[in-house]
Design a protein around this motif. Sequence first.
Motif, mmCIF file in Angstrom:
data_model
loop_
_atom_site.group_PDB
_atom_site.id
_atom_site.type_symbol
_atom_site.label_atom_id
_atom_site.label_comp_id
_atom_site.label_asym_id
_atom_site.label_seq_id
_atom_site.Cartn_x
_atom_site.Cartn_y
_atom_site.Cartn_z
ATOM 1 N N UNK A 155 0.818 -1.215 0.000
ATOM 2 C CA UNK A 155 0.000 0.000 0.000
ATOM 3 C C UNK A 155 0.852 1.264 0.000
ATOM 4 N N UNK A 156 1.988 1.237 0.710
ATOM 5 C CA UNK A 156 2.831 2.431 0.785
ATOM 6 C C UNK A 156 3.537 2.736 -0.533
ATOM 7 N N UNK A 157 3.976 1.708 -1.260
ATOM 8 C CA UNK A 157 4.753 1.934 -2.491
ATOM 9 C C UNK A 157 3.915 1.905 -3.765
ATOM 10 N N UNK A 158 2.622 1.685 -3.661
ATOM 11 C CA UNK A 158 1.773 1.554 -4.850
ATOM 12 C C UNK A 158 1.856 2.765 -5.776
ATOM 13 N N UNK A 195 7.860 9.803 -3.048
ATOM 14 C CA UNK A 195 7.007 10.188 -1.933
ATOM 15 C C UNK A 195 7.419 11.560 -1.388
ATOM 16 N N UNK A 196 6.403 12.421 -1.178
ATOM 17 C CA UNK A 196 6.666 13.775 -0.690
ATOM 18 C C UNK A 196 5.539 14.210 0.251
ATOM 19 N N UNK A 197 5.907 14.946 1.282
ATOM 20 C CA UNK A 197 4.931 15.458 2.230
ATOM 21 C C UNK A 197 4.112 16.567 1.575
ATOM 22 N N UNK A 198 2.806 16.530 1.799
ATOM 23 C CA UNK A 198 1.931 17.553 1.225
ATOM 24 C C UNK A 198 1.999 18.864 1.997
ATOM 25 N N UNK A 238 10.915 15.491 0.919
ATOM 26 C CA UNK A 238 10.915 14.231 0.189
ATOM 27 C C UNK A 238 11.112 13.135 1.217
ATOM 28 N N UNK A 239 10.340 12.079 1.115
ATOM 29 C CA UNK A 239 10.391 10.983 2.079
ATOM 30 C C UNK A 239 11.130 9.824 1.421
ATOM 31 N N UNK A 240 12.300 9.415 1.967
ATOM 32 C CA UNK A 240 13.112 8.390 1.304
ATOM 33 C C UNK A 240 12.411 7.050 1.135
ATOM 34 N N UNK A 241 11.561 6.695 2.072
ATOM 35 C CA UNK A 241 10.821 5.438 2.011
ATOM 36 C C UNK A 241 9.348 5.798 1.969
ATOM 37 N N UNK A 248 4.197 14.607 10.340
ATOM 38 C CA UNK A 248 3.052 13.697 10.490
ATOM 39 C C UNK A 248 1.864 14.032 9.580
ATOM 40 N N UNK A 249 2.076 14.880 8.587
ATOM 41 C CA UNK A 249 1.008 15.199 7.634
ATOM 42 C C UNK A 249 0.982 14.139 6.525
ATOM 43 N N UNK A 250 -0.078 14.086 5.739
ATOM 44 C CA UNK A 250 -0.180 13.099 4.660
ATOM 45 C C UNK A 250 0.896 13.300 3.581
#
Length: 132
Positions: A10-13, A27-30, A35-38, A47-49
């Motif tokens: 679900x996380x990498x979809x 992946x990036x914080x809204x 940028x989120x490495x994983x 802690x935001x989406x």
Amino acid sequence: MPPPAPLIDADSAGFWEATREGRIALCRCTACRAWIPRPMVRCSRCAEPTTFENVSGLGTIYSYIVVHHPSVPAFAADVPYVVALVELDEGPRLPGILRDAGASARIGERVRAELAEVPGAEERAIVFRPTA
């Protein structure tokens, strides 16, 4: 022995969906725009989406190794090959096989990411090629 974890969860979809469409999205914080490495549902900083955003694929070789012993069957015929850690122009670092560089790979070299078919795999892999 438990079965291997699925490649797509679900996380990498979002990453895999983008590659199927010919894009590279990370992946990036809204909220804080980190940028989120994983891939994660929530940002590890605020802690935001999170969401997946396209990157250009252009970057600079930050580090690399030369693989002399085939540990991944799909790339056994390519030994020796270079695995590069590329710092993308957008900021995050992304690993991938460096094509068309041979022994001339060097830190600081400009490269462009591509999506390549991998024998025996359903999904495409990120590879880099020198820009010049």
